[in-house]
Design a protein around this motif. Structure first.
Motif, PDB file in Angstrom:
ATOM      1  N   ILE A 170      10.957   8.018  -1.749  1.00 42.83           N
ATOM      2  CA  ILE A 170      11.684   6.853  -1.251  1.00 42.83           C
ATOM      3  C   ILE A 170      10.706   5.852  -0.631  1.00 42.83           C
ATOM      4  O   ILE A 170      10.924   4.644  -0.684  1.00 42.83           O
ATOM      5  CB  ILE A 170      12.792   7.295  -0.261  1.00 42.83           C
ATOM      6  CG1 ILE A 170      13.770   6.154   0.011  1.00 42.83           C
ATOM      7  CG2 ILE A 170      12.195   7.811   1.043  1.00 42.83           C
ATOM      8  CD1 ILE A 170      14.700   5.846  -1.124  1.00 42.83           C
ATOM      9  N   GLY A 171       9.600   6.385  -0.081  1.00 42.22           N
ATOM     10  CA  GLY A 171       8.579   5.495   0.477  1.00 42.22           C
ATOM     11  C   GLY A 171       7.990   4.589  -0.603  1.00 42.22           C
ATOM     12  O   GLY A 171       7.867   3.376  -0.420  1.00 42.22           O
ATOM     13  N   ASP A 172       7.653   5.182  -1.760  1.00 41.69           N
ATOM     14  CA  ASP A 172       7.137   4.393  -2.874  1.00 41.69           C
ATOM     15  C   ASP A 172       8.179   3.408  -3.376  1.00 41.69           C
ATOM     16  O   ASP A 172       7.862   2.278  -3.747  1.00 41.69           O
ATOM     17  CB  ASP A 172       6.716   5.314  -4.031  1.00 41.69           C
ATOM     18  CG  ASP A 172       5.404   6.030  -3.719  1.00 41.69           C
ATOM     19  OD1 ASP A 172       4.727   5.612  -2.753  1.00 41.69           O
ATOM     20  OD2 ASP A 172       5.083   6.995  -4.426  1.00 41.69           O
ATOM     21  N   ALA A 173       9.431   3.864  -3.400  1.00 42.15           N
ATOM     22  CA  ALA A 173      10.500   3.004  -3.916  1.00 42.15           C
ATOM     23  C   ALA A 173      10.605   1.730  -3.089  1.00 42.15           C
ATOM     24  O   ALA A 173      10.802   0.637  -3.626  1.00 42.15           O
ATOM     25  CB  ALA A 173      11.837   3.748  -3.913  1.00 42.15           C
ATOM     26  N   VAL A 174      10.454   1.851  -1.777  1.00 42.14           N
ATOM     27  CA  VAL A 174      10.509   0.662  -0.928  1.00 42.14           C
ATOM     28  C   VAL A 174       9.232  -0.165  -1.117  1.00 42.14           C
ATOM     29  O   VAL A 174       9.291  -1.389  -1.270  1.00 42.14           O
ATOM     30  CB  VAL A 174      10.699   1.048   0.556  1.00 42.14           C
ATOM     31  CG1 VAL A 174      10.561  -0.166   1.458  1.00 42.14           C
ATOM     32  CG2 VAL A 174      12.065   1.697   0.746  1.00 42.14           C
ATOM     33  N   THR A 183      14.856  -2.399   8.947  1.00 43.20           N
ATOM     34  CA  THR A 183      14.008  -1.217   8.982  1.00 43.20           C
ATOM     35  C   THR A 183      14.842  -0.067   9.513  1.00 43.20           C
ATOM     36  O   THR A 183      16.010  -0.249   9.838  1.00 43.20           O
ATOM     37  CB  THR A 183      12.815  -1.438   9.918  1.00 43.20           C
ATOM     38  OG1 THR A 183      13.323  -1.804  11.207  1.00 43.20           O
ATOM     39  CG2 THR A 183      11.918  -2.534   9.389  1.00 43.20           C
ATOM     40  N   HIS A 184      14.238   1.116   9.588  1.00 41.80           N
ATOM     41  CA  HIS A 184      14.956   2.221  10.209  1.00 41.80           C
ATOM     42  C   HIS A 184      13.999   3.072  11.026  1.00 41.80           C
ATOM     43  O   HIS A 184      12.929   3.434  10.545  1.00 41.80           O
ATOM     44  CB  HIS A 184      15.663   3.080   9.160  1.00 41.80           C
ATOM     45  CG  HIS A 184      16.713   3.958   9.767  1.00 41.80           C
ATOM     46  ND1 HIS A 184      16.407   5.093  10.470  1.00 41.80           N
ATOM     47  CD2 HIS A 184      18.061   3.822   9.818  1.00 41.80           C
ATOM     48  CE1 HIS A 184      17.540   5.646  10.903  1.00 41.80           C
ATOM     49  NE2 HIS A 184      18.551   4.901  10.536  1.00 41.80           N
ATOM     50  N   LYS A 234       7.349  -0.423  -3.649  1.00 41.42           N
ATOM     51  CA  LYS A 234       7.313  -1.105  -4.950  1.00 41.42           C
ATOM     52  C   LYS A 234       8.469  -2.079  -5.132  1.00 41.42           C
ATOM     53  O   LYS A 234       8.605  -2.693  -6.194  1.00 41.42           O
ATOM     54  CB  LYS A 234       7.369  -0.066  -6.073  1.00 41.42           C
ATOM     55  CG  LYS A 234       6.083   0.727  -6.198  1.00 41.42           C
ATOM     56  CD  LYS A 234       6.213   1.783  -7.267  1.00 41.42           C
ATOM     57  CE  LYS A 234       4.940   2.625  -7.332  1.00 41.42           C
ATOM     58  NZ  LYS A 234       5.126   3.866  -8.086  1.00 41.42           N
ATOM     59  N   GLY A 235       9.341  -2.158  -4.143  1.00 44.48           N
ATOM     60  CA  GLY A 235      10.444  -3.100  -4.238  1.00 44.48           C
ATOM     61  C   GLY A 235      11.600  -2.606  -5.088  1.00 44.48           C
ATOM     62  O   GLY A 235      12.501  -3.367  -5.416  1.00 44.48           O
ATOM     63  N   VAL A 236      11.584  -1.341  -5.449  1.00 48.22           N
ATOM     64  CA  VAL A 236      12.705  -0.796  -6.223  1.00 48.22           C
ATOM     65  C   VAL A 236      13.960  -0.794  -5.361  1.00 48.22           C
ATOM     66  O   VAL A 236      15.032  -1.207  -5.792  1.00 48.22           O
ATOM     67  CB  VAL A 236      12.383   0.636  -6.717  1.00 48.22           C
ATOM     68  CG1 VAL A 236      13.602   1.266  -7.378  1.00 48.22           C
ATOM     69  CG2 VAL A 236      11.212   0.597  -7.689  1.00 48.22           C
ATOM     70  N   VAL A 237      13.799  -0.330  -4.121  1.00 43.36           N
ATOM     71  CA  VAL A 237      14.890  -0.419  -3.155  1.00 43.36           C
ATOM     72  C   VAL A 237      14.519  -1.508  -2.154  1.00 43.36           C
ATOM     73  O   VAL A 237      13.386  -1.578  -1.691  1.00 43.36           O
ATOM     74  CB  VAL A 237      15.104   0.929  -2.428  1.00 43.36           C
ATOM     75  CG1 VAL A 237      16.199   0.819  -1.382  1.00 43.36           C
ATOM     76  CG2 VAL A 237      15.456   2.007  -3.449  1.00 43.36           C
ATOM     77  N   ALA A 238      15.491  -2.366  -1.847  1.00 38.54           N
ATOM     78  CA  ALA A 238      15.207  -3.619  -1.157  1.00 38.54           C
ATOM     79  C   ALA A 238      14.572  -3.455   0.220  1.00 38.54           C
ATOM     80  O   ALA A 238      13.692  -4.218   0.597  1.00 38.54           O
ATOM     81  CB  ALA A 238      16.493  -4.446  -1.051  1.00 38.54           C
TER      82      ALA A 238
END
Length: 573
Positions: free
Chosen positions: A254-258, A227-228, A260-264
């Motif tokens: 970027i929130g959606d990307a995480v 996490t960050h 939705k699993g687009v970014v790990a």
RNA sequence: GCGGCCGUAAUGUAGUGGCUAGCAUUGGAGCCUUCCAAGCUCCCAGCACGGGUUCGAAUCCCGUCGGCCGCACCA
């Protein structure tokens, strides 16, 4: 005028002092470029932006390691094997091929790149590999080494290599850095410096160099806490993604990307945002920027996941300029293994735990005379015995351990079995690494290309470099409208005041005023100050802005502050 | 590394075996010029490098280096 946009940009870069081909009087050498006076400043601007974001805002530690590196480092990192590709050449048409690829295509199962040259020759013969061009026979396999090799010390000194990436120096220093950060993870360490790859065929100007500039960050992180802390602040940032196995760029936060699993994970995602911020602040057009995920078969063997930041070039298409890799624990594990130095962190328990330990300890008075020189090794082997064998040893007459690959029998009298309760603060683990790795030279080219604007002025072609203020190599031009009647003296006085205030300023009195503006526009100078006849009366000058060409009257006493606050405060920090 | 094309001033170019290699832009000195590449005079500066052919080579041949494109390779 040259035909393509790339040619025109390069012509400008060469003519105005951004880039020069290296060693030109001696015929030059492919893959090497000099940064001229303006190029060196632009490069410094990019590096300072990097420092502003990663060192100042993120609290990363910047270090600087030698480019000449001992061989062992790259044995551990895998570069000695990875950068030594086996090559065979056709004896008929001289075409070179990657020998390991030929053999794997011909049916060999496994990683043929790890085979010895003789094994490759034997397999090539056995599998009946022929030249793909002409069907001719191959000569003996040899290694194509992509690292620059050198010698450390005179004569038959130690083998060294020029580093192919700056990252390894950071990994090797991990134990020091872990202590520097007082054993608290996560922490980031960065390095700006040169790296070297003896490319087979450098092309595309400054995009593929044999000596190039990197800015690398290694963020050491607990793999159980990907996490960050500051992710919430950036989750609304919109980025353009090209996920693996997809053909279309999708834009999302970027929130959606995480989600939705687009970014790990958040940690990796956070650094995508920082990369995006750096590139766009440096002057890369957000509409010509994307994050592309590596395909599974494209990833380096150490990488769990990799995203490349790519800019779109009129000439070269999408070009990688930053790689953001999840390097897992690969590098630290390798260096720990090959160097024998632990590369660990401790995951502390909320409260220290008590644990019962059973250990086999030597009785030196007995064991020493029995094993003499080996006594130390035997002692260590006894200590390393697992709990169940230690329990068993307590009741036995003797115990067997392996020392240097040999079985050694230790009589009961030479050891004690000790039971005790110890307090354990946490578990050891090898940190994972998230690595944003920036190619400075590529970014610099991208900034030039995306800032380069051609317009017409009075029917004539006109070029402006719309660099962000923080990137401008020359910040202010100072001109007398006429180099006489005392205007020049006043302008020179203003020049010196601006320089004393820390601004990079240039005095120019040659040619008509329009020509001087044009010269400054072409190299991206954001402001020009012109002293005219009214200046002598009202103690003020004209400040002309590059992109709008709008002019504003500013009093001499306000001039320094007026200009200085327009430039980013961190530009020279 | 292979193949094709190419290499003339800082930049863009003319020059197919024969004068001090031409032109434009840029740059410099000066004249002129009161805010966006005006004009005039003068000047600096070039045949990538090394061999060969020839009375004579920027020009033809070979090699090296470099550039572009394709192939191969690759962060």
């Amino acid at each position: 005028m040259a035909d393509g946009l790339y040619e025109r940009i390069f012509e400008l870069a060469k003519r105005r002092g951004f880039l020069y081909p290296s060693f030109e009087p001696y015929g030059g050498a492919a893959g090497f470029y000099d940064y001229g006076p303006l190029g060196a400043q632009l490069k410094a601007g990019i590096e300072n932006l990097f420092r502003r974001i990663f060192v100042v805002e993120e609290g990363c530690a910047e270090i600087s390691c030698p480019a000449v590196t001992v061989e062992e480092v790259f044995v551990a990192s895998g570069h000695v094997a990875k950068f030594d590709d086996p090559v065979v050449r056709c004896q008929n048409c001289r075409s070179p091929f990657r020998a390991d690829h030929l053999i794997e295509e011909a049916g060999y199962k496994g990683n043929a790149a790890l085979l010895k040259n003789e094994e490759i020759d034997a397999l090539a013969k056995k599998l009946g590999v022929k030249c793909k061009n002409c069907g001719g026979p191959f000569g003996a396999a040899y290694r194509q080494n992509l690292m620059f090799k050198t010698e450390i010390g005179p004569g038959s000194g130690k083998v060294g290599y020029l580093r192919p990436e700056t990252a390894q120096g950071i990994f090797v220093d991990y134990p020091y850095l872990y202590r520097y950060f007082r054993e608290q993870l996560p922490f980031g360490v960065c390095q700006i410096g040169r790296a070297y790859r003896n490319e087979i065929s450098p092309r595309q100007g400054v995009l593929r160099l044999r000596e190039f500039n990197q800015m690398e960050v290694e963020v050491f992180i607990d793999p159980q806490k990907l996490t960050h802390a500051k992710f919430a602040r950036v989750q609304g940032t919109r980025l353009r993604f090209l996920p693996k196995a997809s053909k279309e760029i999708v834009e999302m936060t970027i929130g959606d990307a995480v989600a939705k699993g687009v970014v790990a994970n958040e940690a990796l995602a956070y650094y995508l945002v920082l990369v995006d911020r750096l590139l766009t602040q440096a002057g890369i057009d957000p509409k010509r920027l994307r994050f592309r995920q590596h395909e599974d078969d494209e990833k380096a063997h150490y990488a769990r996941d990799t995203w490349d930041a790519e800019f779109q070039s009129e000439r070269f298409g999408w070009v990688e300029c930053v790689g953001i890799a999840d390097r897992s624990a690969y590098d630290l594990t390798q260096h720990a293994k090959l160097s024998g130095t632990p590369m660990r962190a401790v995951r502390r328990y909320e409260t220290p735990q008590k644990r019962e330990v059973v250990q086999v300890r030597s009785v030196p008075a007995k064991l020493g005379p029995l094993f003499k020189k080996e006594a130390g090794a035997v002692t260590a082997a006894l200590l390393a015995l697992p709990a169940d064998r230690a329990e068993a040893a307590a009741a036995a007459k003797e115990v067997e351990v392996i020392v240097d690959g040999r079985k050694v029998t230790v009589p009961r009298a030479a050891y004690d079995v000790v039971r005790e309760t110890v307090t354990v603060a946490g578990d050891d683990y090898v940190p994972n690494v998230i690595e944003p790795s920036f190619g400075v030279d590529r970014i610099l080219y991208a900034v030039l290309e995306h800032s380069y604007v051609e317009t017409t002025k009075e029917g004539e072609a006109y070029t402006v470099l719309r660099l962000p203020l923080a990137m401008a190599p020359m910040q202010v031009g100072v001109f007398p409208l006429m180099p006489k009647d005392g205007l020049d003296a006043v302008a020179l006085d203003l020049l010196h005041k601006l320089q004393a205030a820390g601004l990079r300023a240039l005095y120019d009195e040659s040619g008509a005023i329009g020509r001087r503006y044009a010269r400054m526009d072409e190299v991206g100078t954001p402001y020009c100050v012109t002293v005219d006849y009214d200046s002598l009366k009202d103690q003020s000058a004209t400040v002309r802005e590059r992109d709008s060409t709008k002019q504003e009257r500013v009093r001499f006493t306000d001039l320094v502050d007026h200009l200085r606050r327009r430039f980013s405060p961190f530009r020279d920090s």
